[in-house]
Scaffold this active site. Sequence first.
Site, PDB file in Angstrom:
ATOM      1  N   LYS A 182      51.157  49.052  26.561  1.00  0.00           N
ATOM      2  CA  LYS A 182      50.879  48.373  25.296  1.00  0.00           C
ATOM      3  C   LYS A 182      49.484  48.770  24.817  1.00  0.00           C
ATOM      4  CE  LYS A 182      51.597  44.106  26.715  1.00  0.00           C
ATOM      5  NZ  LYS A 182      51.574  44.498  28.149  1.00  0.00           N
ATOM      6  N   GLY A 213      48.478  42.169  31.457  1.00  0.00           N
ATOM      7  CA  GLY A 213      47.967  40.907  31.955  1.00  0.00           C
ATOM      8  C   GLY A 213      49.106  39.946  32.225  1.00  0.00           C
ATOM      9  N   SER A 214      48.868  38.973  33.094  1.00  0.00           N
ATOM     10  CA  SER A 214      49.841  37.906  33.276  1.00  0.00           C
ATOM     11  C   SER A 214      49.687  36.912  32.122  1.00  0.00           C
ATOM     12  CB  SER A 214      49.612  37.216  34.618  1.00  0.00           C
ATOM     13  OG  SER A 214      49.904  38.102  35.671  1.00  0.00           O
ATOM     14  N   GLY A 215      50.620  35.954  32.061  1.00  0.00           N
ATOM     15  CA  GLY A 215      50.569  34.985  30.969  1.00  0.00           C
ATOM     16  C   GLY A 215      51.550  35.285  29.855  1.00  0.00           C
ATOM     17  N   HIS A 216      52.293  36.420  29.993  1.00  0.00           N
ATOM     18  CA  HIS A 216      53.276  36.809  28.969  1.00  0.00           C
ATOM     19  C   HIS A 216      54.703  36.645  29.481  1.00  0.00           C
ATOM     20  CE1 HIS A 216      49.855  38.448  26.953  1.00  0.00           C
ATOM     21  NE2 HIS A 216      49.682  39.410  27.829  1.00  0.00           N
ATOM     22  N   HIS A 229      47.499  37.168  23.203  1.00  0.00           N
ATOM     23  CA  HIS A 229      46.467  36.779  24.170  1.00  0.00           C
ATOM     24  C   HIS A 229      45.700  35.555  23.718  1.00  0.00           C
ATOM     25  CE1 HIS A 229      47.264  41.047  24.834  1.00  0.00           C
ATOM     26  NE2 HIS A 229      47.175  40.715  26.093  1.00  0.00           N
ATOM     27  N   ASP A 271      44.247  48.193  28.768  1.00  0.00           N
ATOM     28  CA  ASP A 271      45.492  48.727  29.324  1.00  0.00           C
ATOM     29  C   ASP A 271      45.491  50.251  29.269  1.00  0.00           C
ATOM     30  OD1 ASP A 271      45.990  45.933  28.391  1.00  0.00           O
ATOM     31  OD2 ASP A 271      47.940  46.286  29.309  1.00  0.00           O
TER      32      ASP A 271
END
Lengths: 210, 332
Positions: free
Chosen positions: B104, B53-56, B218, B109
Site C-alpha cells: 500500500k 500496520g495492524s489495526g486494519h 489510520h 510501507d
Amino acid sequence: MSTFDSPAFRRFVETFADRLHERRDELTQLDSAIGDADHGINMDRGFSAVRGKLDELAAADLGGFSKGVGMTLISTVGGASGPLYGTFFLRLATSFGDRASATPDELGEALRAGLDGVRQRGKAELDDKTMVDAMSPGVDAYEAASADGMGAALAAAATAAAAGRDRITPLVARKGRASYLGERAANHQDPGATSTTILFESLRDAVAES
Amino acid sequence: MKKLMNAADDMVDEALAGMAAAHPDLIRVIEPNVIVRADAPRQGKVGIISGGGSGHEPMHGGFVGMGMLDAACAGAVFTSPVPDQMLAATKAVDGGAGVLHIVKNYTGDIMNFELAAELAQAEGIEVTSVILADDVAVKDSLYTAGRRGVGGTVLAEKIVGAAAEEGQDLAAVTALCQRVQDNVRSMGMALTSCTVPAAGKPTFEIGDDEMEIGVGIHGEPGRERRKLASADEITEALLTPILDDMPFSSGDKVLAFVNGMGGTPLIELYVIYNKVAQMCADRGVTIERNLVGSYITSLEMAGCSITLLKLDDEMTRLWDAPVHTAALRRGA
C-alpha cells in the site's frame, strides 16, 4: 574535546534514547495532528531496543557500533522512521569505517553522509516539511563552524536544526503522511524535524559532557 | 480508553496467537509476526505477500489462505512492518516461482518493503512489487506522497491470489495486480476518530455534528471537516469524485465495494450501498459484483469507504474463483 570516540558515541545514543523516551508523548501528539499518532511510540521502541544491546554494540569500533544501531532501528522501529533513522546510522557507519575515533572534520563527513542517505531513502528535499529540514541546516552549520572545534560546531548544528524545525511549521507538507492533509498540515510543527532536532541536541550535549 | 486488551504492547502478539489458535487449518504464525498459509511454500506457485500496520483487521492476516495471500506481515498498530518480517515471509512462501509484494502506498510501507525486496533478491529469490494507490481524496502530484492504498488493496489481493492459485507466473500476476491498481478508485469518511492502544486517546477530536471526508485508514484527519449529512449526501460526496476520477462511464462493468471502518454496523453499510447502486444505475454503470462489509478498517472508527473497480472478463472470473481464508470464504 577534539575527537569523537566510542564512549562519546555511546553517551550520544543513551542521551538520545533518554530524551525520546521522555518526549514520547509530545512526539506522538505532534504526529496525531498531521500524521498517524505513532512517531514517539515507534522511536521509543527502537531506541529502547538499542539501549538493551548497548554493551554488545559498543564493543565494536565506531563504524561497527553505528552499524549495529542502524540495523537495530531498521528491525524494530517500522514506519518511515525506521528505514530513515536506520539509514542515517548505517551511513555514519560507512563513513566512520574502522576508526576508533573521529576528528571534527571526520564527524562532519559522517553527518553529511547520514544526511545524504536520509535524502536518498526518503526522496525528500528542503521545504517538503520533513526531518531533512532540520538535518540539512544542522549539517551545514556543523561544517561552517567545525574550524572552531567539535563542541562549537555541534552547538551551532543543534541551534540550526531547531531553527529549521521551526521554520517549516507554517508550510504545507509535500512528503510523508502529512502531505495527505493539504493545507491542513500548515501551522503544525513537524514530528520528524522535532526528533531530528533532539538528535542534534543529544549529540551536542554528549560531547559537551566529556 | 476502553478496549478489550491486556497490555497495549502485547495486543498484536496476542491477536496473532488468537488467530493461529482459531484457524490452524488455514494459517500458522511464524516469527517475527508473519501469518503464513498453513501449506506454504507450494512448489511452483508464485507467492503473494502483503503486510502493513495492524489495526486494519481483517486485512491482511484474515486474507491468508487458499486463493488469496500466502503470507501477511503484521506491524505494530498503524505502523508498517519491518524488513525482517517481509524477508521472513518471502522466504517462507517462495516455491521457486518468485514472490509478489503487494504494497500500500505509504512512505513507511514503501521503504520497508523496498529494503526487504533488496535483501530477498540478494538471497536469490525473484521479487516483484506492485504499489496500491487508489484513494482519490489525495491529489496524485509531485507535492504529495501520492495516493494512499486503501480499499482497492482487498480486491487486488483476492483477484491476484486467484491468479497465482491457478498457476499464472510471476510476470502475469504482477501485470494483473498493476491492472487492478490502474482500474480501481476509492474514497473514505469518518464519523468518529479511533484510539491507538499505545497512545491511549483518540487521534483527533470530532464533534457529534461533524464528519471527516477523505480519511485514510489510520485515524488520520481527512482533507476536510464538514457538518454531518445524510447517508445519501455522504455517498454522493464519496462516489462522485470516484466516478469522475476514473472516469467510470456508461457501459462500464464494475465491482462495487462498500467497506466499514470498524465501528459501523452492516445496516448502515447497506444504506450506503443502496445509494451506490442508484448512482451507478443513473450513470449507466453496471455493478457486476459487489462486496459489503468491514474488510479494511481503522480500529473502532465509525465510517465507511467506497471502492469501484472497473472489471474485465479475467478479473471477474478470478473474483469468482474459490477462496478460503479466515475473513473471506467462497466455493471452498
